[in-house]
Motif scaffolding. Structure first.
Motif, PDB file in Angstrom:
ATOM      1  N   GLU A 239       0.831  -1.209   0.000  1.00  0.00           N
ATOM      2  CA  GLU A 239       0.000   0.000   0.000  1.00  0.00           C
ATOM      3  C   GLU A 239       0.867   1.261   0.000  1.00  0.00           C
ATOM      4  O   GLU A 239       0.598   2.218  -0.739  1.00  0.00           O
ATOM      5  CB  GLU A 239      -0.915   0.003   1.230  1.00  0.00           C
ATOM      6  N   ALA A 242       2.566   1.724  -3.364  1.00  0.00           N
ATOM      7  CA  ALA A 242       1.628   2.262  -4.352  1.00  0.00           C
ATOM      8  C   ALA A 242       1.405   3.761  -4.142  1.00  0.00           C
ATOM      9  O   ALA A 242       1.318   4.534  -5.107  1.00  0.00           O
ATOM     10  CB  ALA A 242       0.306   1.517  -4.272  1.00  0.00           C
ATOM     11  N   ARG A 243       1.321   4.177  -2.875  1.00  0.00           N
ATOM     12  CA  ARG A 243       1.111   5.594  -2.577  1.00  0.00           C
ATOM     13  C   ARG A 243       2.291   6.444  -3.064  1.00  0.00           C
ATOM     14  O   ARG A 243       2.110   7.466  -3.726  1.00  0.00           O
ATOM     15  CB  ARG A 243       0.907   5.783  -1.065  1.00  0.00           C
ATOM     16  N   TYR A 245       4.631   5.583  -5.218  1.00  0.00           N
ATOM     17  CA  TYR A 245       4.771   5.463  -6.671  1.00  0.00           C
ATOM     18  C   TYR A 245       3.804   6.436  -7.378  1.00  0.00           C
ATOM     19  O   TYR A 245       4.187   7.118  -8.337  1.00  0.00           O
ATOM     20  CB  TYR A 245       4.477   4.031  -7.109  1.00  0.00           C
ATOM     21  N   THR A 246       2.587   6.493  -6.894  1.00  0.00           N
ATOM     22  CA  THR A 246       1.589   7.400  -7.479  1.00  0.00           C
ATOM     23  C   THR A 246       2.039   8.851  -7.362  1.00  0.00           C
ATOM     24  O   THR A 246       1.914   9.645  -8.307  1.00  0.00           O
ATOM     25  CB  THR A 246       0.229   7.214  -6.781  1.00  0.00           C
ATOM     26  N   LEU A 247       2.594   9.209  -6.210  1.00  0.00           N
ATOM     27  CA  LEU A 247       3.068  10.578  -6.008  1.00  0.00           C
ATOM     28  C   LEU A 247       4.222  10.909  -6.956  1.00  0.00           C
ATOM     29  O   LEU A 247       4.270  12.010  -7.527  1.00  0.00           O
ATOM     30  CB  LEU A 247       3.516  10.768  -4.557  1.00  0.00           C
ATOM     31  N   GLN A 249       4.814   9.545  -9.860  1.00  0.00           N
ATOM     32  CA  GLN A 249       4.264   9.673 -11.212  1.00  0.00           C
ATOM     33  C   GLN A 249       3.582  11.029 -11.390  1.00  0.00           C
ATOM     34  O   GLN A 249       3.715  11.667 -12.436  1.00  0.00           O
ATOM     35  CB  GLN A 249       3.261   8.539 -11.481  1.00  0.00           C
ATOM     36  N   ARG A 250       2.861  11.482 -10.367  1.00  0.00           N
ATOM     37  CA  ARG A 250       2.236  12.804 -10.429  1.00  0.00           C
ATOM     38  C   ARG A 250       3.289  13.895 -10.546  1.00  0.00           C
ATOM     39  O   ARG A 250       3.101  14.885 -11.263  1.00  0.00           O
ATOM     40  CB  ARG A 250       1.381  13.033  -9.189  1.00  0.00           C
ATOM     41  N   GLU A 253       4.466  14.262 -13.961  1.00  0.00           N
ATOM     42  CA  GLU A 253       3.459  14.918 -14.815  1.00  0.00           C
ATOM     43  C   GLU A 253       3.315  16.403 -14.508  1.00  0.00           C
ATOM     44  O   GLU A 253       2.494  17.097 -15.118  1.00  0.00           O
ATOM     45  CB  GLU A 253       2.108  14.218 -14.627  1.00  0.00           C
ATOM     46  N   HIS A 255       2.551  17.726 -11.417  1.00  0.00           N
ATOM     47  CA  HIS A 255       1.658  18.064 -10.299  1.00  0.00           C
ATOM     48  C   HIS A 255       2.463  18.734  -9.192  1.00  0.00           C
ATOM     49  O   HIS A 255       3.606  18.364  -8.912  1.00  0.00           O
ATOM     50  CB  HIS A 255       0.978  16.808  -9.751  1.00  0.00           C
TER      51      HIS A 255
END
Length: 259
Positions: A239, A242-243, A245-247, A249-250, A253, A255
């Protein structure tokens, strides 16, 4: 222990480059905090500013209540390019001892500190060897031993395991956590490896893309005792991975945190 306050770094030249825009975070005494972010996010620039190797354009770095204006006496740094930080003409023992001589530590005390540091990293039996006679992983252990022998209050590590194989990397991760727990030293660890940041850290600070700000801080609520197999198989590890990794990736991009 460490406060980074509104840190901004601009590289001046024919075309000025704003590498770091506004970084603010704190690291408590005895914490192990990891920093991750996309490639080019200014992770190494941040670490060099914290280490006093680069001046800040604005903002400040405060270590134990004192503003950092140069390399602080209570800090040690382990770099990614460990081969360049070791003197090839010196033995392992001499490499570890060198900063202690610069610190004017008495000879008997130097002998004790070097011996204990080499024992801690599993290199007591190769202290007469030269760095070029050792594997990459063993050379990095020498660099870690040199930092530990210096008895720093805070240890900065800049992607120190990036150049070693996966098995050696796992061994060195466990070594760092064992030394951190035993010595109680504060550690700020920069890495591009998300799994490594979660396995090692108590917190993960995720940086945005350049010009850099803190995107988010993630608390790693895993048990203090960690194991390469059991910890990485824990659903909570997945978990957290994933958190983060998502950050990241953002961040790639573009973010940024809300104003």
């Amino acid at each position: 222990m460490l406060e980074v306050r509104g840190l901004r770094k601009v590289y001046e030249g024919a075309r000025s480059v704003e590498a770091v825009r506004d970084l603010t975070f704190a690291v408590g005494k005895g914490e192990l905090v990891c920093i991750v972010g996309p490639s080019g996010a200014g992770k190494t620039t941040l670490l060099k500013c914290v280490a006093g190797l680069l001046g800040c354009t604005s903002g400040s770095v405060v270590l134990e209540g004192e503003t950092v204006t140069g390399p602080p006496p209570g800090m040690a740094v382990v770099f990614q390019e460990y081969g360049r930080s070791l003197f090839p003409w010196m033995t392992v023992w001499q490499n570890v001892e060198r900063p202690l001589k610069e610190k004017r530590v008495p000879k008997a005390e130097r002998r004790r500190l070097v011996s204990e540091a080499l024992e801690a990293v599993g290199l007591a039996d190769v202290h007469h060897s030269h760095p070029w006679q050792l594997s990459g992983g063993m050379q990095q252990r020498v660099a870690i031993a040199r930092a530990v022998a210096y008895e720093p209050h805070i240890l900065l590590m800049d992607e120190p395991f990036a150049a070693v194989d996966a098995q050696t990397r796992a061994d060195l991760e466990d070594l760092v956590r064992a030394l951190w727990q035993r010595l109680g030293v504060t550690v700020l660890f920069v890495t591009h490896d998300i799994d490594e940041s979660i396995y090692l850290g108590q917190r993960v600070i995720v940086l945005s893309n350049a010009p850099t700000v803190v995107l988010e801080e993630v608390a790693v609520d895993l048990p203090g005792e960690r194991d390469q197999l059991a910890t990485r198989s824990d659903p909570r590890f997945a978990e957290l991975r994933a958190r983060v990794y998502t950050l990241v990736q953002r961040a790639k991009e573009g973010h940024r945190p809300p104003e």
